[in-house]
Design a protein around this motif. Sequence first.
Motif, PDB file in Angstrom:
ATOM      1  N   ALA A 198       0.909  -1.255  -0.098  1.00 26.91           N
ATOM      2  CA  ALA A 198      -0.047  -0.040  -0.092  1.00 26.91           C
ATOM      3  C   ALA A 198       1.063   1.237  -0.145  1.00 26.91           C
ATOM      4  O   ALA A 198       0.476   2.253  -0.719  1.00 26.91           O
ATOM      5  CB  ALA A 198      -1.129  -0.081   1.230  1.00 26.91           C
ATOM      6  N   THR A 199       1.894   1.263   0.876  1.00 28.47           N
ATOM      7  CA  THR A 199       2.868   2.461   0.678  1.00 28.47           C
ATOM      8  C   THR A 199       3.378   2.603  -0.614  1.00 28.47           C
ATOM      9  O   THR A 199       3.537   3.864  -1.036  1.00 28.47           O
ATOM     10  CB  THR A 199       3.910   2.161   1.942  1.00 28.47           C
ATOM     11  N   GLU A 200       3.933   1.517  -1.172  1.00 28.64           N
ATOM     12  CA  GLU A 200       4.505   1.837  -2.562  1.00 28.64           C
ATOM     13  C   GLU A 200       3.272   2.111  -3.572  1.00 28.64           C
ATOM     14  O   GLU A 200       3.640   3.019  -4.254  1.00 28.64           O
ATOM     15  CB  GLU A 200       5.128   0.496  -3.080  1.00 28.64           C
ATOM     16  N   GLY A 201       2.144   1.705  -3.397  1.00 27.28           N
ATOM     17  CA  GLY A 201       1.110   2.101  -4.256  1.00 27.28           C
ATOM     18  C   GLY A 201       0.875   3.645  -4.203  1.00 27.28           C
ATOM     19  O   GLY A 201       0.676   4.310  -5.121  1.00 27.28           O
ATOM     20  N   HIS A 202       0.899   4.040  -2.774  1.00 29.09           N
ATOM     21  CA  HIS A 202       0.550   5.685  -2.655  1.00 29.09           C
ATOM     22  C   HIS A 202       1.800   6.575  -3.378  1.00 29.09           C
ATOM     23  O   HIS A 202       1.618   7.574  -3.870  1.00 29.09           O
ATOM     24  CB  HIS A 202       0.260   5.851  -1.177  1.00 29.09           C
ATOM     25  N   ILE A 203       2.816   6.033  -3.352  1.00 31.62           N
ATOM     26  CA  ILE A 203       4.032   6.663  -3.927  1.00 31.62           C
ATOM     27  C   ILE A 203       3.975   6.808  -5.183  1.00 31.62           C
ATOM     28  O   ILE A 203       4.089   7.670  -5.848  1.00 31.62           O
ATOM     29  CB  ILE A 203       5.313   6.051  -3.304  1.00 31.62           C
ATOM     30  N   LEU A 204       3.632   5.636  -5.866  1.00 29.34           N
ATOM     31  CA  LEU A 204       3.577   5.434  -7.405  1.00 29.34           C
ATOM     32  C   LEU A 204       2.233   6.264  -7.776  1.00 29.34           C
ATOM     33  O   LEU A 204       2.376   6.961  -8.761  1.00 29.34           O
ATOM     34  CB  LEU A 204       3.140   3.970  -7.654  1.00 29.34           C
ATOM     35  N   LEU A 205       1.011   6.446  -7.129  1.00 25.72           N
ATOM     36  CA  LEU A 205       0.057   7.079  -7.278  1.00 25.72           C
ATOM     37  C   LEU A 205       0.332   8.509  -7.312  1.00 25.72           C
ATOM     38  O   LEU A 205      -0.037   9.362  -8.287  1.00 25.72           O
ATOM     39  CB  LEU A 205      -1.250   6.674  -6.530  1.00 25.72           C
ATOM     40  N   ARG A 224      -7.855  -0.605   1.675  1.00 24.77           N
ATOM     41  CA  ARG A 224      -8.529  -1.743   2.510  1.00 24.77           C
ATOM     42  C   ARG A 224      -7.865  -1.493   3.849  1.00 24.77           C
ATOM     43  O   ARG A 224      -6.733  -2.392   4.333  1.00 24.77           O
ATOM     44  CB  ARG A 224      -8.179  -3.041   2.009  1.00 24.77           C
ATOM     45  N   PRO A 225      -8.407  -0.472   4.770  1.00 17.15           N
ATOM     46  CA  PRO A 225      -7.361  -0.494   5.848  1.00 17.15           C
ATOM     47  C   PRO A 225      -7.523  -1.614   6.913  1.00 17.15           C
ATOM     48  O   PRO A 225      -6.683  -1.786   7.781  1.00 17.15           O
ATOM     49  CB  PRO A 225      -8.186   0.679   6.651  1.00 17.15           C
ATOM     50  N   GLU A 226      -8.318  -2.603   6.764  1.00 17.34           N
ATOM     51  CA  GLU A 226      -8.503  -3.878   7.685  1.00 17.34           C
ATOM     52  C   GLU A 226      -7.325  -4.843   7.136  1.00 17.34           C
ATOM     53  O   GLU A 226      -7.190  -5.688   8.199  1.00 17.34           O
ATOM     54  CB  GLU A 226      -9.921  -4.544   7.277  1.00 17.34           C
ATOM     55  N   LEU A 227      -6.800  -4.629   6.035  1.00 17.69           N
ATOM     56  CA  LEU A 227      -5.527  -5.423   5.693  1.00 17.69           C
ATOM     57  C   LEU A 227      -4.361  -4.698   6.396  1.00 17.69           C
ATOM     58  O   LEU A 227      -3.161  -5.503   6.251  1.00 17.69           O
ATOM     59  CB  LEU A 227      -5.476  -5.389   4.137  1.00 17.69           C
ATOM     60  N   LEU A 228      -4.190  -3.327   6.672  1.00 15.22           N
ATOM     61  CA  LEU A 228      -2.954  -2.733   6.564  1.00 15.22           C
ATOM     62  C   LEU A 228      -2.535  -2.436   8.210  1.00 15.22           C
ATOM     63  O   LEU A 228      -3.554  -2.315   9.065  1.00 15.22           O
ATOM     64  CB  LEU A 228      -3.125  -1.552   5.912  1.00 15.22           C
ATOM     65  N   ARG A 229      -1.417  -1.755   8.602  1.00 22.07           N
ATOM     66  CA  ARG A 229      -1.218  -1.139   9.637  1.00 22.07           C
ATOM     67  C   ARG A 229      -1.063   0.354   9.494  1.00 22.07           C
ATOM     68  O   ARG A 229      -0.326   0.991   9.157  1.00 22.07           O
ATOM     69  CB  ARG A 229       0.391  -1.578  10.067  1.00 22.07           C
ATOM     70  N   THR A 230      -2.573   0.855   9.581  1.00 19.90           N
ATOM     71  CA  THR A 230      -2.674   2.143   9.149  1.00 19.90           C
ATOM     72  C   THR A 230      -1.939   3.298   9.849  1.00 19.90           C
ATOM     73  O   THR A 230      -1.956   4.341   9.583  1.00 19.90           O
ATOM     74  CB  THR A 230      -4.381   2.497   9.440  1.00 19.90           C
ATOM     75  N   ASP A 231      -1.176   2.927  11.013  1.00 18.30           N
ATOM     76  CA  ASP A 231      -0.510   3.841  11.545  1.00 18.30           C
ATOM     77  C   ASP A 231       0.998   3.756  11.321  1.00 18.30           C
ATOM     78  O   ASP A 231       1.785   4.489  11.929  1.00 18.30           O
ATOM     79  CB  ASP A 231      -0.611   3.620  13.336  1.00 18.30           C
ATOM     80  N   ASP A 232       1.327   2.927  10.621  1.00 14.37           N
ATOM     81  CA  ASP A 232       2.684   2.860   9.960  1.00 14.37           C
ATOM     82  C   ASP A 232       3.189   4.143   9.322  1.00 14.37           C
ATOM     83  O   ASP A 232       2.496   4.726   8.395  1.00 14.37           O
ATOM     84  CB  ASP A 232       2.836   1.527   8.762  1.00 14.37           C
ATOM     85  N   PRO A 233       4.294   4.582  10.069  1.00 16.23           N
ATOM     86  CA  PRO A 233       4.869   6.101   9.428  1.00 16.23           C
ATOM     87  C   PRO A 233       4.668   6.110   8.138  1.00 16.23           C
ATOM     88  O   PRO A 233       4.613   7.198   7.397  1.00 16.23           O
ATOM     89  CB  PRO A 233       6.040   6.320  10.118  1.00 16.23           C
ATOM     90  N   ALA A 234       5.343   5.189   7.314  1.00 14.71           N
ATOM     91  CA  ALA A 234       5.653   5.187   6.147  1.00 14.71           C
ATOM     92  C   ALA A 234       4.432   5.109   5.132  1.00 14.71           C
ATOM     93  O   ALA A 234       4.435   5.867   4.077  1.00 14.71           O
ATOM     94  CB  ALA A 234       6.489   4.001   5.396  1.00 14.71           C
TER      95      ALA A 234
END
Length: 186
Positions: free
Chosen positions: A63-70, A103-113
């Motif tokens: 997800a982090t990589e995806g947001h950077i690419l987006l 999909r926040p239920e799949l992620l660590r939404t508080d991960d700083p990156a």
Amino acid sequence: MTSQRPYHHGNLRRAVLAAALDVIAADGPSALSLRDLARRAGVSHAAPAHHFTDRTGLLTAIATEGHILLTQTLADARDLGDLGARYVRFATQHPAHFQVMFRPELLRTDDPALVAATDGTAQRLRKGVAARGGTDLELAFMSAWSLAHGFATLLLAGNLDRPLGGRDPEEVFRAVAGLQFAPPPS
């Protein structure tokens, strides 16, 4: 006696991410298994945990990589319609990322990156909406994001194949956005 493969891999993190994206694109995020990804990468079953800790860590990295690419994809958008068309383009070019990113239920939404990457995407989208003007920028942001995200989601699920009739999805999105965000008649 268990045979252990030596941990020797040029870029295990990238190899596991690439294998995970392939699995997600083919079968969705629920099909992910770190053990299977280790087998695909040719390393011990414990090796991916050194980079991602667990499945949630791996999905958070995707997800982090995806947001950077987006955010990079949206960077040079000319206007709000182009911004949305680029959002649709990102979804079609990176469908596995797209399936995980929201999909926040799949992620660590508080991960700083992840927080930083998500904020980058939101700032870019808000900047595009703000350039258009208006009184309630937060409502305009939600409207524009909902339109682009809904269109991309319907497109990826094959629900727009018939209405598109072979037309370029980005051009159709621009037309839809023009209808949605046209100034009201005087």
